[in-house]
Design a protein around this motif. Structure first.
Motif, PDB file in Angstrom:
ATOM      1  N   GLU A 182      43.196  30.837  97.197  1.00  0.00           N
ATOM      2  CA  GLU A 182      44.162  31.432  96.262  1.00  0.00           C
ATOM      3  C   GLU A 182      44.597  30.439  95.183  1.00  0.00           C
ATOM      4  O   GLU A 182      44.876  30.843  94.047  1.00  0.00           O
ATOM      5  N   ILE A 183      44.642  29.153  95.498  1.00  0.00           N
ATOM      6  CA  ILE A 183      44.905  28.168  94.446  1.00  0.00           C
ATOM      7  C   ILE A 183      43.749  28.139  93.455  1.00  0.00           C
ATOM      8  O   ILE A 183      43.952  28.115  92.236  1.00  0.00           O
ATOM      9  N   ALA A 184      42.518  28.176  93.959  1.00  0.00           N
ATOM     10  CA  ALA A 184      41.353  28.196  93.070  1.00  0.00           C
ATOM     11  C   ALA A 184      41.374  29.424  92.171  1.00  0.00           C
ATOM     12  O   ALA A 184      41.099  29.346  90.966  1.00  0.00           O
ATOM     13  N   ARG A 185      41.744  30.568  92.721  1.00  0.00           N
ATOM     14  CA  ARG A 185      41.798  31.804  91.930  1.00  0.00           C
ATOM     15  C   ARG A 185      42.858  31.694  90.836  1.00  0.00           C
ATOM     16  O   ARG A 185      42.650  32.106  89.701  1.00  0.00           O
ATOM     17  N   LYS A 186      44.020  31.125  91.199  1.00  0.00           N
ATOM     18  CA  LYS A 186      45.099  30.957  90.234  1.00  0.00           C
ATOM     19  C   LYS A 186      44.653  30.076  89.067  1.00  0.00           C
ATOM     20  O   LYS A 186      45.055  30.298  87.914  1.00  0.00           O
ATOM     21  N   LEU A 243      40.233  20.210  91.507  1.00  0.00           N
ATOM     22  CA  LEU A 243      40.662  21.118  92.568  1.00  0.00           C
ATOM     23  C   LEU A 243      40.379  20.526  93.943  1.00  0.00           C
ATOM     24  O   LEU A 243      41.253  20.519  94.825  1.00  0.00           O
ATOM     25  N   ASP A 244      39.172  20.026  94.143  1.00  0.00           N
ATOM     26  CA  ASP A 244      38.793  19.534  95.458  1.00  0.00           C
ATOM     27  C   ASP A 244      39.486  18.221  95.805  1.00  0.00           C
ATOM     28  O   ASP A 244      39.750  17.954  96.979  1.00  0.00           O
ATOM     29  N   ALA A 245      39.809  17.418  94.812  1.00  0.00           N
ATOM     30  CA  ALA A 245      40.598  16.210  95.067  1.00  0.00           C
ATOM     31  C   ALA A 245      42.029  16.590  95.454  1.00  0.00           C
ATOM     32  O   ALA A 245      42.632  15.981  96.344  1.00  0.00           O
ATOM     33  N   LEU A 246      42.579  17.602  94.792  1.00  0.00           N
ATOM     34  CA  LEU A 246      43.911  18.095  95.146  1.00  0.00           C
ATOM     35  C   LEU A 246      43.941  18.578  96.589  1.00  0.00           C
ATOM     36  O   LEU A 246      44.831  18.222  97.369  1.00  0.00           O
ATOM     37  N   LEU A 247      42.958  19.396  96.956  1.00  0.00           N
ATOM     38  CA  LEU A 247      42.926  20.022  98.277  1.00  0.00           C
ATOM     39  C   LEU A 247      42.374  19.105  99.357  1.00  0.00           C
ATOM     40  O   LEU A 247      42.354  19.478 100.535  1.00  0.00           O
ATOM     41  N   MET A 248      41.905  17.926  98.967  1.00  0.00           N
ATOM     42  CA  MET A 248      41.244  17.014  99.904  1.00  0.00           C
ATOM     43  C   MET A 248      40.077  17.735 100.592  1.00  0.00           C
ATOM     44  O   MET A 248      39.898  17.680 101.807  1.00  0.00           O
ATOM     45  N   ASN A 249      39.290  18.424  99.777  1.00  0.00           N
ATOM     46  CA  ASN A 249      38.152  19.200 100.276  1.00  0.00           C
ATOM     47  C   ASN A 249      36.922  18.306 100.364  1.00  0.00           C
ATOM     48  O   ASN A 249      36.334  17.948  99.351  1.00  0.00           O
ATOM     49  N   MET A 250      36.518  17.985 101.560  1.00  0.00           N
ATOM     50  CA  MET A 250      35.382  17.086 101.775  1.00  0.00           C
ATOM     51  C   MET A 250      34.049  17.812 101.745  1.00  0.00           C
ATOM     52  O   MET A 250      32.995  17.196 101.912  1.00  0.00           O
ATOM     53  N   ASP A 251      34.068  19.112 101.490  1.00  0.00           N
ATOM     54  CA  ASP A 251      32.881  19.925 101.735  1.00  0.00           C
ATOM     55  C   ASP A 251      32.323  20.571 100.477  1.00  0.00           C
ATOM     56  O   ASP A 251      32.048  21.777 100.458  1.00  0.00           O
ATOM     57  N   TYR A 281      42.760  18.562 105.487  1.00  0.00           N
ATOM     58  CA  TYR A 281      42.506  18.111 106.857  1.00  0.00           C
ATOM     59  C   TYR A 281      43.677  17.354 107.473  1.00  0.00           C
ATOM     60  O   TYR A 281      43.715  17.127 108.687  1.00  0.00           O
ATOM     61  N   PHE A 282      44.665  16.983 106.673  1.00  0.00           N
ATOM     62  CA  PHE A 282      45.859  16.326 107.209  1.00  0.00           C
ATOM     63  C   PHE A 282      46.563  17.189 108.250  1.00  0.00           C
ATOM     64  O   PHE A 282      47.227  16.691 109.170  1.00  0.00           O
ATOM     65  N   HIS A 283      46.426  18.534 108.132  1.00  0.00           N
ATOM     66  CA  HIS A 283      47.203  19.415 109.004  1.00  0.00           C
ATOM     67  C   HIS A 283      46.628  19.542 110.411  1.00  0.00           C
ATOM     68  O   HIS A 283      47.199  20.243 111.253  1.00  0.00           O
ATOM     69  N   HIS A 284      45.518  18.877 110.687  1.00  0.00           N
ATOM     70  CA  HIS A 284      44.996  18.877 112.053  1.00  0.00           C
ATOM     71  C   HIS A 284      45.817  17.968 112.963  1.00  0.00           C
ATOM     72  O   HIS A 284      45.726  18.065 114.185  1.00  0.00           O
ATOM     73  N   SER A 285      46.599  17.070 112.372  1.00  0.00           N
ATOM     74  CA  SER A 285      47.477  16.218 113.177  1.00  0.00           C
ATOM     75  C   SER A 285      48.917  16.200 112.671  1.00  0.00           C
ATOM     76  O   SER A 285      49.844  15.966 113.427  1.00  0.00           O
ATOM     77  N   TRP A 286      49.108  16.427 111.372  1.00  0.00           N
ATOM     78  CA  TRP A 286      50.419  16.375 110.719  1.00  0.00           C
ATOM     79  C   TRP A 286      51.047  14.982 110.772  1.00  0.00           C
ATOM     80  O   TRP A 286      52.237  14.826 110.525  1.00  0.00           O
ATOM     81  N   ASP A 287      50.249  13.958 111.095  1.00  0.00           N
ATOM     82  CA  ASP A 287      50.786  12.604 111.125  1.00  0.00           C
ATOM     83  C   ASP A 287      51.107  12.136 109.713  1.00  0.00           C
ATOM     84  O   ASP A 287      50.220  12.018 108.869  1.00  0.00           O
ATOM     85  N   ASP A 288      52.381  11.872 109.460  1.00  0.00           N
ATOM     86  CA  ASP A 288      52.837  11.323 108.183  1.00  0.00           C
ATOM     87  C   ASP A 288      52.279  12.122 107.001  1.00  0.00           C
ATOM     88  O   ASP A 288      51.646  11.587 106.092  1.00  0.00           O
ATOM     89  N   TYR A 331      53.885  22.552 104.235  1.00  0.00           N
ATOM     90  CA  TYR A 331      52.735  22.831 103.372  1.00  0.00           C
ATOM     91  C   TYR A 331      53.157  22.803 101.899  1.00  0.00           C
ATOM     92  O   TYR A 331      52.455  22.236 101.049  1.00  0.00           O
ATOM     93  N   ALA A 332      54.280  23.427 101.600  1.00  0.00           N
ATOM     94  CA  ALA A 332      54.746  23.471 100.211  1.00  0.00           C
ATOM     95  C   ALA A 332      55.066  22.066  99.712  1.00  0.00           C
ATOM     96  O   ALA A 332      54.731  21.712  98.568  1.00  0.00           O
ATOM     97  N   PHE A 333      55.714  21.259 100.544  1.00  0.00           N
ATOM     98  CA  PHE A 333      56.004  19.879 100.140  1.00  0.00           C
ATOM     99  C   PHE A 333      54.722  19.132  99.842  1.00  0.00           C
ATOM    100  O   PHE A 333      54.612  18.449  98.807  1.00  0.00           O
ATOM    101  N   PHE A 334      53.747  19.227 100.743  1.00  0.00           N
ATOM    102  CA  PHE A 334      52.481  18.512 100.559  1.00  0.00           C
ATOM    103  C   PHE A 334      51.850  18.879  99.228  1.00  0.00           C
ATOM    104  O   PHE A 334      51.453  18.004  98.444  1.00  0.00           O
ATOM    105  N   LEU A 335      51.727  20.173  98.959  1.00  0.00           N
ATOM    106  CA  LEU A 335      51.048  20.624  97.750  1.00  0.00           C
ATOM    107  C   LEU A 335      51.829  20.261  96.488  1.00  0.00           C
ATOM    108  O   LEU A 335      51.261  19.751  95.517  1.00  0.00           O
TER     109      LEU A 335
END
Length: 263
Positions: free
Chosen positions: A59-63, A130-138, A163-170, A237-241
């Motif tokens: 949805e960010i990409a679409r926006k 976009l992919d740097a923002l989203l940390m998209n490794m793929d 991928y940060f949200h798999h642990s939420w560490d810091d 999530y909102a804070f991160f973005l």
């Protein structure tokens, strides 16, 4: 008044065929609206976190003006997989009862090949941003996750992002990550205008839109003991973005530095 951000909801009527790519085992299904979708299952390896990344990233990409297949919430009935003869698929369906995520199936599309299709430098720069923002490794040469359909470029598969949200560490610190994996991006060499597009794209993604995106996340996709409530998850999530967008110069510099080494 701006149009409210909503996703349609469909029921899964028919399992058509598996797409045995990677570990998530998506499948082509038919919804009760008669359309075909690529279904991402909540019961797959990365669970609902991959669906959240797909939802937010798509949805960010679409926006931002990219072509992205329509995303829909897809309900899977608990009885759906009982007649499935493949035990692996049967288990996946059983563990995916409830709300999943579907992407409209682009029939006849082909995987993007940089040797065949050329992307102009501005579009390449925007996709890298976009992919740097989203940390998209793929989005690599091995797995570009771009399709050519009706002569246009379409972006797909953002499930490996955030991928940060798999642990939420810091996660606060992670929001300021330079994202060094951008060095492997398939379009990095063509991305000559990252600084210029950063200003434009950052302004589009205001905090009101980010709030709309995170509010789309179904509550039952948010699990774990990292926060006390689904509301706290969504605030994180909102804070991160928002913080990442506000400090886009960090990942922009990282992308530019990686590009200089590449060329």
């Amino acid at each position: 008044m701006a149009k409210e951000l909503v996703l349609r909801r469909v029921n899964v009527d028919r399992y058509v065929t598996p797409l045995r790519e990677g570990g998530s085992m998506p499948a082509i299904i038919e919804g009760d609206d008669g359309f075909l979708y690529v279904l991402k299952f909540r019961g797959a390896g990365q669970g609902t976190k991959a669906l959240i990344a797909e939802l937010i990233g798509g949805e960010i990409a679409r926006k931002l003006g990219f072509n992205v297949p329509e995303l829909v919430f897809a309900d899977l009935d608990e009885a759906f997989g009982r007649t499935e003869p493949d035990e692996e698929i049967q288990d996946l369906l059983k563990f995916s009862t409830g709300l999943n995520l579907g992407l409209h199936y682009l029939s006849g599309s082909i995987t993007y090949d940089p040797g065949v299709s050329k992307i102009d430098e501005t579009l390449a720069s925007k996709i890298v941003w976009l992919d740097a923002l989203l940390m998209n490794m793929d989005r690599t040469a091995k797995n570009p996750n771009m399709l050519v359909w009706n002569k246009d470029i379409w972006l797909i598969d953002h499930g490996a992002a955030l991928y940060f949200h798999h642990s939420w560490d810091d996660y606060q610190k992670s929001s300021l990550s330079p994202f060094p994996l951008i060095k492997d991006h398939i379009l990095l060499a063509q991305a000559t205008n990252i600084n210029e597009v950063s200003l434009e794209l950052s302004e589009i993604l205001d905090s009101n839109f980010i709030e709309e995106v995170v509010q789309l996340i179904p509550d039952d996709w948010l699990n774990g003991n990292h926060f006390d409530s689904t509301g706290e998850f969504k605030k994180a999530y909102a804070f991160f973005l928002n913080n990442r967008i506000k400090n886009a110069h960090i990942f922009v510099k990282s992308a530019n530095d990686a590009r200089e080494k590449l060329i």
